[in-house]
Design an enzyme around this catalytic site. Structure first.
Site, mmCIF file in Angstrom:
data_model
loop_
_atom_site.group_PDB
_atom_site.id
_atom_site.type_symbol
_atom_site.label_atom_id
_atom_site.label_comp_id
_atom_site.label_asym_id
_atom_site.label_seq_id
_atom_site.Cartn_x
_atom_site.Cartn_y
_atom_site.Cartn_z
ATOM 1 N N LYS A 131 32.078 -48.171 -20.429
ATOM 2 C CA LYS A 131 30.697 -48.591 -20.199
ATOM 3 C C LYS A 131 30.044 -48.765 -21.573
ATOM 4 O O LYS A 131 29.666 -47.791 -22.210
ATOM 5 C CB LYS A 131 29.959 -47.536 -19.366
ATOM 6 C CG LYS A 131 28.598 -48.024 -18.841
ATOM 7 C CD LYS A 131 27.526 -47.819 -19.884
ATOM 8 C CE LYS A 131 26.201 -48.419 -19.420
ATOM 9 N NZ LYS A 131 25.246 -48.581 -20.523
ATOM 10 N N PRO A 132 29.919 -50.008 -22.066
ATOM 11 C CA PRO A 132 29.280 -50.224 -23.373
ATOM 12 C C PRO A 132 27.764 -50.162 -23.262
ATOM 13 O O PRO A 132 27.194 -50.221 -22.165
ATOM 14 C CB PRO A 132 29.752 -51.632 -23.756
ATOM 15 C CG PRO A 132 29.920 -52.332 -22.438
ATOM 16 C CD PRO A 132 30.373 -51.270 -21.460
ATOM 17 N N GLU A 151 30.510 -36.777 -29.088
ATOM 18 C CA GLU A 151 30.000 -36.837 -30.462
ATOM 19 C C GLU A 151 28.535 -37.242 -30.374
ATOM 20 O O GLU A 151 28.217 -38.340 -29.909
ATOM 21 C CB GLU A 151 30.761 -37.811 -31.343
ATOM 22 C CG GLU A 151 30.245 -37.733 -32.785
ATOM 23 C CD GLU A 151 30.908 -38.688 -33.737
ATOM 24 O OE1 GLU A 151 30.232 -39.637 -34.155
ATOM 25 O OE2 GLU A 151 32.092 -38.474 -34.062
ATOM 26 N N CYS A 153 25.642 -42.352 -37.113
ATOM 27 C CA CYS A 153 25.530 -40.922 -36.822
ATOM 28 C C CYS A 153 25.862 -40.065 -38.033
ATOM 29 O O CYS A 153 25.420 -38.920 -38.132
ATOM 30 C CB CYS A 153 26.434 -40.554 -35.644
ATOM 31 S SG CYS A 153 28.177 -40.960 -35.881
ATOM 32 N N GLU A 162 16.080 -36.802 -35.341
ATOM 33 C CA GLU A 162 16.908 -37.865 -35.902
ATOM 34 C C GLU A 162 16.156 -39.189 -35.817
ATOM 35 O O GLU A 162 15.751 -39.618 -34.737
ATOM 36 C CB GLU A 162 18.226 -37.960 -35.129
ATOM 37 C CG GLU A 162 19.191 -38.971 -35.701
ATOM 38 C CD GLU A 162 20.507 -39.018 -34.933
ATOM 39 O OE1 GLU A 162 21.551 -39.272 -35.553
ATOM 40 O OE2 GLU A 162 20.479 -38.802 -33.705
#
Length: 520
Positions: A183-184, A256, A290, A388
């Site tokens: 699933k992109p 991740e 990331c 972030e």
């Protein structure tokens, strides 16, 4: 401006969109080019029933695919390696078109996917071969460990590295004998679909790698409910949802997640090298990485030399909506990401921080371009200090001694990547080992770590669970099975021997085994 994608054949995007099987849904999603904000194509908005169908087809395909020898599966991935290199121009054009990244940053993805394909094709048999284990009784017990594929692996990926994250984690899963349903991200489906096309051209059975496009809250959750293993890359917040859903289903997962990564420049660092490292580490992919650094700590002894040079180099960086290699900073991916970055910078400046360079949107370049930005005077009450940003923004702060620097680096609930710059190798290794991050580079921002694919990579603390790369990166997609044969001299007590005698004898045997293992 050189806004053109000359290597994409006519109607390629249309053909890729039509390759998605979405029989249960008539809805579609538009994909835009960040360089202009214009629509470039559509893909199906799959339904949960489409996901179930895709997983079912992948499950059926696994029977054939897992029956192939590892060597035969490796041949497919070896051919895929060659196709990625041969067709890199087309891949790069699609990546740049739908993600807005600089072409030079996209080329890192070409290298990464090819490296992973070559590495696992060469090592899969070694990592997965049956292994003889010590038996319960020497000579009398034969014990073997086998690795069997988990089944169908669901891969859910973000938009920032649409080729790497769609394929590099899928490669070891496939080589282990699993099939994959991907699933992109909604923003970047075409790169994933082109990669799937190349895998089929390399000889992968069609249903061994399925792509389902759609909205994350529907398609992503449906995928977690249907597969046997979940590999997710994305934000920590979404990662918690994925882990909770996988745990409820008793499905293993590897995550991740986000980072708030620190870079330390020590007082004995080569300032010129550290400046270039900071440029790459903070502004690659417009900071949408990331592993990039959003907290830069510079020791007192070099701060006054480092900061002016860093500002000067940052000011020199080129921004352009171009498909050429010479552009250094591309666009942010979407209006949503653009607004997040701008809000973080505006909040910091309104509370007393200084943008010593950058700090502004660049609508003259494109709708989502934002200048590479260096902030000083960042304090805890500012959003940018803890959250972030995931954009071309870094806060630079002084520190005094090594202990202070280590404490600042560890002052975060994230622990993905860090970097230490020094001309004293021993000092660098000593400090690196005290930083609570899954990866730490010495005199390198992230390239050496990422390219060392023989070593596992992942996050500590809230930056994730599980690892990619190396032995762990393929064995996580398998279940271990132990088979033991007792040939004679059973471990269980003999039928007519009193248990008391058996216990006495076995106690003596245990003491004997210990003496043998200790070398008498």
């Amino acid at each position: 401006m050189a806004f053109q994608a000359s290597h994409i054949p006519p109607d390629t995007l249309g053909d890729l969109g039509r390759s998605v099987s979405a029989e249960e849904s008539d809805d579609s999603m538009s994909v835009e080019a960040p360089f202009t904000g214009e629509r470039i194509g559509d893909v199906p908005a799959c339904s949960p029933r489409d996901v179930t169908a895709a997983v079912s087809r992948a499950r059926t395909a696994r029977t054939e695919w897992s029956s192939w020898s590892i060597e035969r599966r490796a041949d497919v991935l070896s051919r895929f390696h060659d196709l990625v290199l041969d067709r890199q121009a087309e891949l790069l054009d699609v990546m740049v078109l739908e993600s807005g990244k600089a072409r030079r940053d996209g080329y890192e993805e070409i290298l990464d996917v090819a490296t992973n394909a070559r590495y696992y094709a060469a090592r899969a048999e070694e990592f997965l071969r049956p292994r003889r284990r010590d038996g319960a009784i020497p000579l009398a017990t034969k014990t073997m460990e086998y690795r069997t594929p988990v089944g169908v692996v669901g891969v859910i990926t973000p938009w920032n590295y649409p080729l790497t994250l769609a394929v590099s984690d899928a490669i070891p899963a496939l080589l282990a004998g699993n099939t994959v349903v991907l699933k992109p991200a909604e923003e970047t489906p075409f790169t994933a679909l082109l990669a799937a096309k190349l895998l089929r051209e390399a000889g992968l059975p069609e249903d061994a790698f399925r792509v389902v496009t759609g909205w994350g809250d529907e398609v992503g959750l449906a995928l977690i409910d249907a597969v046997d293993f979940v590999n997710f890359t994305g934000s920590t917040e979404t990662g918690r949802t994925v882990a909770e859903r996988a745990g409820k289903n008793l499905v293993k997962c590897s995550l991740e997640l986000g980072g708030k990564n620190p870079m330390l420049v020590l007082d004995d660092a080569d300032v010129s090298a550290a400046v270039e490292g900071a440029i790459r580490g903070c502004f690659t992919n417009a900071g949408q990485l990331c592993l990039s650094f959003e907290r830069l700590y510079v020791q007192d002894g070099v701060y006054d030399r480092f900061l002016p040079r860093f500002v000067e180099r940052t000011r020199e960086l080129s921004m352009d909506p171009s498909f050429d290699y010479d552009v250094e900073v591309g666009s942010l991916v979407s209006e949503r990401q653009f607004e997040k970055v701008r809000n973080h910078v505006d909040d910091a400046v309104s509370k007393g921080a200084t943008a010593v360079v950058g700090g502004n949107a660049r609508p003259d370049v494109g709708p989502y371009f934002f200048e590479p930005t260096i902030l000083t005077g960042v304090t805890e009450e500012m959003t940018v200090a803890r959250e972030e940003t995931f954009g071309p923004v870094v806060a630079v702060t002084r520190f005094s001694d090594d202990e202070d620097g280590i404490a600042l680096a560890n002052d975060s609930d994230r622990g993905l990547n860090a970097s230490v710059w020094t001309t004293d190798s021993d000092r660098g290794w000593e400090i690196a080992r005290q930083i609570d991050c899954g990866t730490v580079g010495i005199n390198d921002p992230y390239h050496a770590i990422w390219a060392s694919v023989d070593s596992p990579m992942g996050g500590m603390k809230d930056s994730g669970i599980g690892r990619r790369h190396g032995r762990e990166g393929i064995r996580k997609y398998t279940e271990s099975q132990t088979v033991a044969e007792q040939r004679f001299a059973s471990v269980a007590p003999p039928r007519r021997v009193p248990t008391k005698w058996y216990a006495r004898a076995m106690t003596g045997v245990m003491r004997l085994f210990k003496r043998i293992e200790e070398g008498w």
